[in-house]
Scaffold this active site. Structure first.
Site, short mmCIF file in Angstrom:
data_model
loop_
_atom_site.label_atom_id
_atom_site.label_comp_id
_atom_site.label_asym_id
_atom_site.label_seq_id
_atom_site.Cartn_x
_atom_site.Cartn_y
_atom_site.Cartn_z
N LYS A 167 -7.09 -1.17 7.09
CA LYS A 167 -7.47 -1.73 5.78
C LYS A 167 -6.58 -2.91 5.41
O LYS A 167 -7.05 -3.91 4.88
CB LYS A 167 -7.35 -0.66 4.69
CG LYS A 167 -8.54 0.29 4.68
CD LYS A 167 -8.53 1.15 3.45
CE LYS A 167 -7.41 2.16 3.49
NZ LYS A 167 -7.81 3.55 3.50
N ASP A 204 -13.53 3.13 8.48
CA ASP A 204 -12.51 3.96 7.82
C ASP A 204 -13.13 4.74 6.66
O ASP A 204 -12.83 5.92 6.46
CB ASP A 204 -11.35 3.09 7.30
CG ASP A 204 -10.37 3.93 6.48
OD1 ASP A 204 -9.82 4.89 7.05
OD2 ASP A 204 -10.19 3.66 5.29
N SER A 217 -5.99 4.35 9.53
CA SER A 217 -6.71 4.14 8.27
C SER A 217 -5.99 3.10 7.40
O SER A 217 -6.60 2.13 6.93
CB SER A 217 -6.82 5.49 7.54
OG SER A 217 -7.16 5.34 6.21
N HIS A 259 0.85 -1.18 0.00
CA HIS A 259 0.00 0.00 0.00
C HIS A 259 0.89 1.23 0.00
O HIS A 259 1.91 1.27 0.67
CB HIS A 259 -0.86 -0.01 1.27
CG HIS A 259 -1.98 0.97 1.26
ND1 HIS A 259 -3.17 0.72 0.63
CD2 HIS A 259 -2.10 2.20 1.81
CE1 HIS A 259 -3.98 1.76 0.80
NE2 HIS A 259 -3.35 2.68 1.51
N ARG A 276 -12.87 13.25 7.00
CA ARG A 276 -11.56 13.89 7.07
C ARG A 276 -11.29 14.69 5.80
O ARG A 276 -10.72 15.78 5.83
CB ARG A 276 -10.46 12.82 7.23
CG ARG A 276 -10.42 12.23 8.62
CD ARG A 276 -9.60 10.95 8.63
NE ARG A 276 -8.24 11.18 8.22
CZ ARG A 276 -7.45 10.25 7.69
NH1 ARG A 276 -7.89 9.02 7.49
NH2 ARG A 276 -6.22 10.53 7.35
#
Ligand code: URA
Length: 439
Positions: free
Chosen positions: A187, A161, A183, A82, A168
């Site tokens: 995930k 999230d 976050s 990620h 946000r």
């Protein structure tokens, strides 16, 4: 317990208990906490922060808000990667077929682009027919069949999230370290991978502007992983200038295909792809040294196996596989305008944020999650940092469907390039690698 008391507590810089974090996420999920209260709490966190223990609890509660994928016997070998978000960042697209061809199962859940950063899902959807909306069952089935699948984040995984991120985004609270860490890590854990590689970017095109901040965020994420029993390796990398030469959805897919065909358009893509892939090979114990792993990976690309795996992936997800051999099968833009350098010298820097902004003006990105995007437009960087230019050489190319937008984008691209007479020193893309073992 009342949300207003939790806001008050955080506003005063006090720490929450585990029960309070649990209550907050439960109230978010069952709708009893209105958006304005959650937003006020987010702003309090933005200013006062969360200590590591609170961030771990928040991560756990976000994981619990949805499903966790169970890959069964494959779970221990699955790798996931990620990025915290960048400009021209196509490394997921070069990396996942390479890893899958190397024998490592990859299940990747990716997001759409938001703000100035691009999203892997948008890029892949520029391949006509490519379906990223896989159910969890289809994702698992495809990984079992061809070793690789990529899907957009589903509603069922970490829905808390999804809700927090949306708030946000509109309350200017995205770039808070504990909020980013919880976050990202929630995930990744919900996606079921045991081995997680995080590309934590710093620079003008990233959420973290300095390497020091990116290191702090990396350490936090690695520590959360440790406490939740996952092997996380965070790689702090530069996002001072766009990655590779192409910025824009189909342009980036084409540049990724070129890499898989063995043509290196830009050294930074190769550096990051081979580095992340070798970290994954070491993580799952396939090799003992980085050099051995990199040699094996380079052979996979030169033998055409990585490209073949990408073909399988495109076919499995319903995309038009002809794009791989014929780039005219992508949606094409109306204009392609080349811009020349106005002076001699060396490119010293290309501001990633300004290039991203130009691409967004052209229509390659969106302001709100629901905005449509134009897959065909973008900017191609003909001269990267360190390369010499003469007056009149092509510096960059704009792909566009609108004359006015082209002119507007040109202004930002011109500002993005700094050219002077000194050749800049070459900086490695990787600033630091942080893993649980070294901590
Ligand atoms: N990427 C994420 O998934 N979450 C963030 O908060 C920032 C980047």
């Amino acid at each position: 317990m009342r949300i207003v008391d939790l806001i008050e507590k955080k506003k005063n810089g006090e720490c929450h208990t585990r029960q309070e974090i649990k209550f907050l996420i439960e109230s978010l999920m069952d709708g009893s906490a209105p958006d304005y209260q959650i937003s006020a709490w987010l702003m309090a966190v933005y200013f006062k922060g969360l200590v590591e223990e609170e961030t771990v609890w928040l991560t756990e509660e976000m994981i619990k808000s949805g499903e966790v994928i169970d890959f069964g016997v494959l779970a221990d070998s699955i790798v996931d990667k990620h990025s915290t978000g960048g400009v021209g960042d196509k490394v997921t697209i070069t990396l996942i077929p390479l890893l899958a061809a190397a024998g490592i199962p990859v299940a990747k859940l990716s997001g759409k682009g938001l703000g100035h950063t691009g999203g892997t899902i948008d890029k892949l959807e520029s391949i006509p027919g490519f379906n990223t909306r896989l159910s969890i069952e289809d994702l698992i089935k495809q990984v079992n069949q061809i070793n690789v699948a990529i899907a957009s984040q589903t509603q069922n995984l970490t829905p808390a999230d999804g809700k927090l991120y949306a708030l946000r985004d509109v309350t200017a609270t995205v770039n808070s370290m504990p909020l980013i860490a919880s976050s990202v890590v929630s995930k990744k854990i919900a996606s079921g991978a045991k081995n997680i590689i995080l590309d934590v970017k710093y620079g003008s095109g990233a959420f973290m502007k300095t390497p020091e901040n990116a290191i702090e965020l990396s350490k936090l994420m690695v520590n959360i992983g440790k406490q939740l029993n996952k092997s996380i390796t965070a790689v702090v990398t530069s996002m001072e200038e766009p990655l590779g030469r192409a910025v824009g959805n189909s342009l980036e897919i084409i540049e990724s295909i070129e890499f898989l065909k063995g043509h290196i358009t830009s050294g930074d893509i190769a550096e990051l792809t081979y580095s992340f892939a070798s970290i994954a090979l070491l993580q799952v114990g396939m090799f003992e040294t980085e050099d051995e792993a990199k040699k094996y990976l380079k052979d996979i690309v030169s033998s055409g196996k990585a490209l073949e795996k990408f073909r399988e992936l495109v076919v499995a997800q319903g995309g038009d596989v002809e794009v791989i051999d014929n780039y005219d099968k992508f949606d094409l833009p109306m204009y392609k305008v080349e811009y020349e350098s106005k002076k001699d010298g060396y490119v010293n820097n290309i501001d990633a944020y300004k290039i991203a902004y130009a691409c967004k003006l052209l229509g390659a990105g969106r302001d709100k999650k629901t905005d449509p995007i134009d897959y065909s437009v973008g900017v191609y960087i003909n001269k990267k940092s360190g390369e010499g230019v003469h007056k009149g050489d092509i510096l960059y190319t704009i792909y566009s469907n609108d004359h006015e937008k082209t002119k507007h984008a040109q202004k930002y691209c011109d500002e993005a390039f700094s050219i002077n007479s000194n050749k800049p020193s070459h900086n490695n893309m990787i600033y630091k690698i942080i893993s649980a073992e070294e901590d």
